[in-house]
Design an enzyme around this catalytic site. Structure first.
Site, PDB file in Angstrom:
ATOM      1  N   SER A 450       0.868  -1.178   0.000  1.00  0.00           N
ATOM      2  CA  SER A 450       0.000   0.000   0.000  1.00  0.00           C
ATOM      3  C   SER A 450       0.908   1.232   0.000  1.00  0.00           C
ATOM      4  CB  SER A 450      -0.864   0.016   1.258  1.00  0.00           C
ATOM      5  OG  SER A 450      -1.659  -1.134   1.290  1.00  0.00           O
ATOM      6  N   TRP A 690      -4.826  -7.374   3.917  1.00  0.00           N
ATOM      7  CA  TRP A 690      -4.084  -8.481   3.321  1.00  0.00           C
ATOM      8  C   TRP A 690      -3.735  -9.541   4.342  1.00  0.00           C
ATOM      9  CZ3 TRP A 690      -1.989  -3.452   3.691  1.00  0.00           C
ATOM     10  CH2 TRP A 690      -0.996  -3.280   4.649  1.00  0.00           C
TER      11      TRP A 690
HETATM   12  P1  FAD Z   1       6.789 -14.329   1.439  1.00  0.00           P
HETATM   13  O1  FAD Z   1       8.035 -15.035   1.127  1.00  0.00           O
HETATM   14  O2  FAD Z   1       5.830 -14.088   0.350  1.00  0.00           O
HETATM   15  O3  FAD Z   1       6.048 -15.064   2.633  1.00  0.00           O
HETATM   16  C1  FAD Z   1       4.808 -14.570   3.099  1.00  0.00           C
HETATM   17  C2  FAD Z   1       4.175 -15.567   4.046  1.00  0.00           C
HETATM   18  O4  FAD Z   1       3.859 -16.772   3.359  1.00  0.00           O
HETATM   19  C3  FAD Z   1       5.058 -16.006   5.194  1.00  0.00           C
HETATM   20  O5  FAD Z   1       4.967 -15.120   6.269  1.00  0.00           O
HETATM   21  C4  FAD Z   1       4.502 -17.362   5.522  1.00  0.00           C
HETATM   22  O6  FAD Z   1       3.374 -17.215   6.340  1.00  0.00           O
HETATM   23  C5  FAD Z   1       4.071 -17.892   4.182  1.00  0.00           C
HETATM   24  N1  FAD Z   1       5.141 -18.727   3.597  1.00  0.00           N
HETATM   25  C6  FAD Z   1       5.990 -18.395   2.599  1.00  0.00           C
HETATM   26  N2  FAD Z   1       6.819 -19.419   2.316  1.00  0.00           N
HETATM   27  C7  FAD Z   1       6.483 -20.416   3.160  1.00  0.00           C
HETATM   28  C8  FAD Z   1       6.973 -21.751   3.339  1.00  0.00           C
HETATM   29  N3  FAD Z   1       7.972 -22.245   2.614  1.00  0.00           N
HETATM   30  N4  FAD Z   1       6.373 -22.502   4.297  1.00  0.00           N
HETATM   31  C9  FAD Z   1       5.350 -22.029   5.028  1.00  0.00           C
HETATM   32  N5  FAD Z   1       4.855 -20.772   4.890  1.00  0.00           N
HETATM   33  C10 FAD Z   1       5.412 -19.985   3.977  1.00  0.00           C
HETATM   34  N6  FAD Z   1       3.038  -5.565   3.596  1.00  0.00           N
HETATM   35  C11 FAD Z   1       3.655  -4.549   4.239  1.00  0.00           C
HETATM   36  O7  FAD Z   1       4.601  -4.762   4.999  1.00  0.00           O
HETATM   37  N7  FAD Z   1       3.272  -3.239   4.046  1.00  0.00           N
HETATM   38  C12 FAD Z   1       2.247  -2.912   3.220  1.00  0.00           C
HETATM   39  O8  FAD Z   1       1.928  -1.723   3.066  1.00  0.00           O
HETATM   40  C13 FAD Z   1       1.566  -3.974   2.529  1.00  0.00           C
HETATM   41  N8  FAD Z   1       0.538  -3.710   1.700  1.00  0.00           N
HETATM   42  C14 FAD Z   1      -0.094  -4.731   1.048  1.00  0.00           C
HETATM   43  C15 FAD Z   1      -1.150  -4.440   0.189  1.00  0.00           C
HETATM   44  C16 FAD Z   1      -1.788  -5.451  -0.485  1.00  0.00           C
HETATM   45  C17 FAD Z   1      -2.926  -5.133  -1.413  1.00  0.00           C
HETATM   46  C18 FAD Z   1      -1.363  -6.793  -0.316  1.00  0.00           C
HETATM   47  C19 FAD Z   1      -2.032  -7.913  -1.052  1.00  0.00           C
HETATM   48  C20 FAD Z   1      -0.328  -7.083   0.532  1.00  0.00           C
HETATM   49  C21 FAD Z   1       0.331  -6.060   1.227  1.00  0.00           C
HETATM   50  N9  FAD Z   1       1.405  -6.342   2.069  1.00  0.00           N
HETATM   51  C22 FAD Z   1       2.016  -5.312   2.740  1.00  0.00           C
HETATM   52  C23 FAD Z   1       1.963  -7.718   2.206  1.00  0.00           C
HETATM   53  C24 FAD Z   1       3.071  -7.910   1.157  1.00  0.00           C
HETATM   54  O9  FAD Z   1       2.522  -7.933  -0.137  1.00  0.00           O
HETATM   55  C25 FAD Z   1       3.839  -9.221   1.336  1.00  0.00           C
HETATM   56  O10 FAD Z   1       2.937 -10.287   1.403  1.00  0.00           O
HETATM   57  C26 FAD Z   1       4.694  -9.254   2.567  1.00  0.00           C
HETATM   58  O11 FAD Z   1       5.588  -8.161   2.553  1.00  0.00           O
HETATM   59  C27 FAD Z   1       5.508 -10.551   2.634  1.00  0.00           C
HETATM   60  O12 FAD Z   1       6.249 -10.708   1.458  1.00  0.00           O
HETATM   61  P2  FAD Z   1       7.573 -11.580   1.407  1.00  0.00           P
HETATM   62  O13 FAD Z   1       7.868 -11.859  -0.019  1.00  0.00           O
HETATM   63  O14 FAD Z   1       8.650 -10.969   2.235  1.00  0.00           O
HETATM   64  O15 FAD Z   1       7.128 -12.913   2.132  1.00  0.00           O
END
Ligand code: FAD
Length: 690
Positions: A450, A690
């Site tokens: 966001s 989210w």
């Molecule tokens: P990822 O690697 O995608 O992991 C996310 C989660 O998936 C983990 O915490 C875990 O629960 C699960 N997961 C992943 N891999 C595994 C595995 N191997 N085994 C078990 N579980 C697993 N985030 C913010 O911080 N700020 C924002 O303003 C924000 N705005 C958003 C707006 C929208 C519309 C949406 C859809 C999401 C928003 N998010 C926001 C969330 C953001 O998009 C991400 O999902 C978040 O930052 C995590 O991304 P990542 O790639 O670091 O984690």
């Protein structure tokens, strides 16, 4: 057997190449590289392709089309898996189709010996995914009309439906429900139940698996299909390009499309074509030692991207080096990581999901979701390629026994490489055809954030507020770390010249392919959202945004402060913010003081610190304490916003709001809930969760 197929492919490709050479590619528009797959322009080179699905099915001899409406890739993945399974178990001639790429006014001409499957994700507030908007409007429209004009229009259409939704949202699985209803109304014949997967309960994958078996049984009966023993057949052929190296200019090293490869990237920038944006500034927002949250300003000056306050920015991450290594190592490709390969679809309707020629390293680093949870069905598929019989039996058990699978894998946060390593007891898995990974793993997805700035204040600088994903795993030294946020964190470390650029042992190819991201760049695009301030700034606004849920509200408040400075009358502006401790994770604490200078007493930040006293205080408690004022503001047509955690917070806030309304208007709680529903419909209540 897969080697035979590969040989044939290689020969076939060579033959095609020869023809292409002698015809100078004029027969099918190949100019340079007969092995390369397109990605020629930003939108995947769609020009000239027929939008007629029946024609396409006839040309390619298909009797089953699987349409998908997908936002984050899961629905697309399920569609591919159904296509694969239908072919291998029942000999169906299947194809997968992006809803965006076809017209639907001839669905009535689909003969009854064929079947259409609809795999439909619901996005946000009951909306269709971007690629399904047109289809949805068409099929649910009041004046839907078809080519043949028979009545009922779709009496010959056999279909199957599965929806992907999240029960924490108000409009749970509304896409599949509404499309199913519309198809029924048009006289189409559904085969099996319309399935519903629930991301909110964390059961999406199991819901899908539980739905598909009875569906296959019903479909087999209806179409007279005979089940046979499923044998894995690769969808893609891998062609070694021994004459090319990583230095050859036509080799993709992670560039998302041809324009990026050739250095001519230009807009429109969108989900097929990211802008490689400079990061103007980045900094840590928390003062807690064990948790991180970053603020980042992304500079979009150099391009025609624009945004509006309340929109989302998509970050295109790259996988971390340690995970890329782990993956390539366990499947025995570490030594070959920089070999150049082309990938060819072995059947005409399959699409290679990234541009080639490329390298194994680039595919794994930039294009495959190698860190995500592993699907049980994929485990079952991989059993056939286990290094020995004992491991094979264990994989087969994991693949077929739901309880066993979850008890064995659930607590460990395995990704595919870690799972293969553990189950295989360290043995390498060198028998898995690489095609299986392209089919069985998701495409690496952009992550949405966001936008936490106002486009009125900084139209060419997009702010992000992201908490770094990290979770301790019992029995494992290194915690689980999220893909995109740890990549952003590494960029922040580098930008600030931090002495320890990879504090968690994570390394990234931060310079990107051919150093194209050097100088601290990140690939992005912008997604429009409906989460918007009232057009009249005099309207009061109530915002609830604990944690990073505060992100869009920083933008909102920035905007209202600017409007006040410009002389506008700005109404009451209340933010309910919650975090653990004032001294650790109170986001933007000093900035709020700045905005108060412009907004005066009309701005109020109401805080809830959950770990400052023995009693945990959350934003919903603070809302209750302010019942009277909130009731009054709502009767003055205040706008109410919620952002952040969908699973718990947003639900509770919703309930509390209904209670507040019930109390202040002297009506029942049920009536209060109804009023909240009406507020949603009128956009007076908006969620960004989210
Ligand atoms: P990822 O690697 O995608 O992991 C996310 C989660 O998936 C983990 O915490 C875990 O629960 C699960 N997961 C992943 N891999 C595994 C595995 N191997 N085994 C078990 N579980 C697993 N985030 C913010 O911080 N700020 C924002 O303003 C924000 N705005 C958003 C707006 C929208 C519309 C949406 C859809 C999401 C928003 N998010 C926001 C969330 C953001 O998009 C991400 O999902 C978040 O930052 C995590 O991304 P990542 O790639 O670091 O984690």
């Amino acid at each position: 057997a897969e080697f035979d197929t590969l040989d044939i492919v290689v020969l076939g490709v060579i033959l095609l190449g020869t023809i292409a050479y002698f015809t100078k590619g004029t027969l099918w528009g190949i100019t340079k590289d007969p092995y390369a797959n397109a990605f020629a322009n930003a939108n995947g080179a769609k020009a000239g392709r027929s939008r007629n699905i029946l024609e396409k099915m006839d040309e390619t001899g298909k009797n089953c089309v699987i349409f998908y409406g997908s936002q984050t890739g899961t629905a697309e993945d399920y569609a591919s898996r159904l296509a694969k399974e239908g072919k291998s178990r029942f000999g169906l001639e299947t194809m997968v189709a992006d809803l965006e790429e076809y017209d639907f006014d001839n669905l009535d001409a689909m003969p009854s010996d064929k079947v259409a499957m609809f795999i439909l994700a619901t996005y946000g507030e009951g909306e269709p995914t971007d690629n399904a908007v047109e289809f949805y409007e068409f099929i649910t429209g009041d004046d839907v009309s078809f080519s043949e004009g028979s009545d009922p229009a779709l009496q010959n259409l056999n279909y199957v439906a599965f929806g992907l939704g999240n029960n924490t949202y108000e409009h749970y699985n509304s896409m599949v429900r509404n499309v199913d209803k519309a198809l029924q109304k048009l006289g189409a014949n559904r085969i099996g139940e319309a399935g519903e997967g629930d991301d909110g309960a964390g059961t999406m994958e199991e819901d899908f698996l539980a739905w598909k078996d009875p569906m296959w049984a019903a479909l087999a009966e209806k179409m007279g299909l005979e089940e046979r023993e499923a044998v894995y057949e690769p969808t893609f052929g891998i062609v070694d390009r021994e004459n090319l190296t990583v230095d050859s200019p036509e080799v993709y090293l992670g560039e998302p499309n041809k324009m990026h490869l050739e250095g001519t990237a230009k807009g429109p920038f969108n989900s097929h074509n990211p802008y490689i944006a400079p990061i103007a500034e980045s900094r840590e927002l928390f003062s807690a030692k064990d948790r991180n949250c970053i603020h980042m300003d992304v500079d979009i000056n150099g391009c025609n991207l624009s945004y509006q306050t309340g929109d989302h920015i998509a970050i295109w991450p790259t996988n971390s080096g340690d995970e890329v290594d782990r993956f390539l190592d366990i499947i025995g490709l570490k030594e070959k990581r920089n070999n150049v390969i082309s990938i060819k679809a072995l059947e005409p309707t399959a699409k290679v999901p990234f541009p080639t020629p490329t390298t194994y390293d680039a595919i794994v680093r930039y294009h495959l979701e190698i860190c995500a949870p592993v699907s049980r069905q994929f485990v079952a598929t991989l059993a056939a390629f286990a290094p020995n019989d004992e491991v094979k039996a264990e994989m087969a058990r994991l693949g077929s026994d739901k309880e066993y699978f979850h008890s064995k894998t659930g607590p460990h946060f395995y990704n595919i490489a870690r799972l293969l390593d553990t189950v295989g007891k360290g043995e390498k898995w060198t028998n898995i055809p690489f095609s299986a990974f392209i089919e069985g793993l998701n495409k690496l997805q952009p992550r949405y954030y966001s936008i936490s700035s106002s486009s009125l204040v900084q139209p060419k600088k997009i702010s992000i507020t992201a908490v770094i994903e990290s979770q301790a795993i019992p029995g494992r030294k290194d915690p689980f770390r999220g893909v995109a946020t740890n990549y952003l964190f590494a960029l922040k470390q580098k930008q600030n010249g931090d002495p320890n650029p990879s504090p968690f042992g994570k390394t990234y190819a931060l310079n990107g392919p051919r150093n194209k991201f050097d100088g601290i760049h990140v690939p992005v695009h912008v997604r429009h959202s409906n989460f918007k301030l009232p057009s009249d700034p005099a309207k009061p606004v109530i915002m609830v945004g604990p944690g990073t849920g505060v992100a869009p509200f920083r933008g909102f408040i920035q905007e209202r402060a600017k409007q006040a400075q410009n002389g506008a009358t700005v109404g009451r502006t209340i933010l309910f913010f919650g975090c653990r401790k004032r001294s650790e994770d109170f986001l933007y604490e000093s900035e709020w003081e700045e905005y108060k200078k412009a907004l005066g007493d009309s701005l109020e930040i109401v805080t809830a610190f959950s770990r400052e006293s023995s009693k945990k205080v959350y934003v919903q408690h603070r809302l209750k304490e302010r019942s009277k004022e909130i009731g009054e503001l709502l009767s003055q047509k205040a706008y109410f916003y919620v952002c952040g955690d969908a699973a718990h917070m947003a639900r509770e806030v919703n309930t509390v709001l209904a209670q507040i309304i019930a109390e202040s208007r002297g009506v029942s709680e049920t009536k209060g809930e109804e009023i909240v529903k009406n507020m949603r419909a009128a956009n007076q209540y908006q969620e960004d969760v989210w």
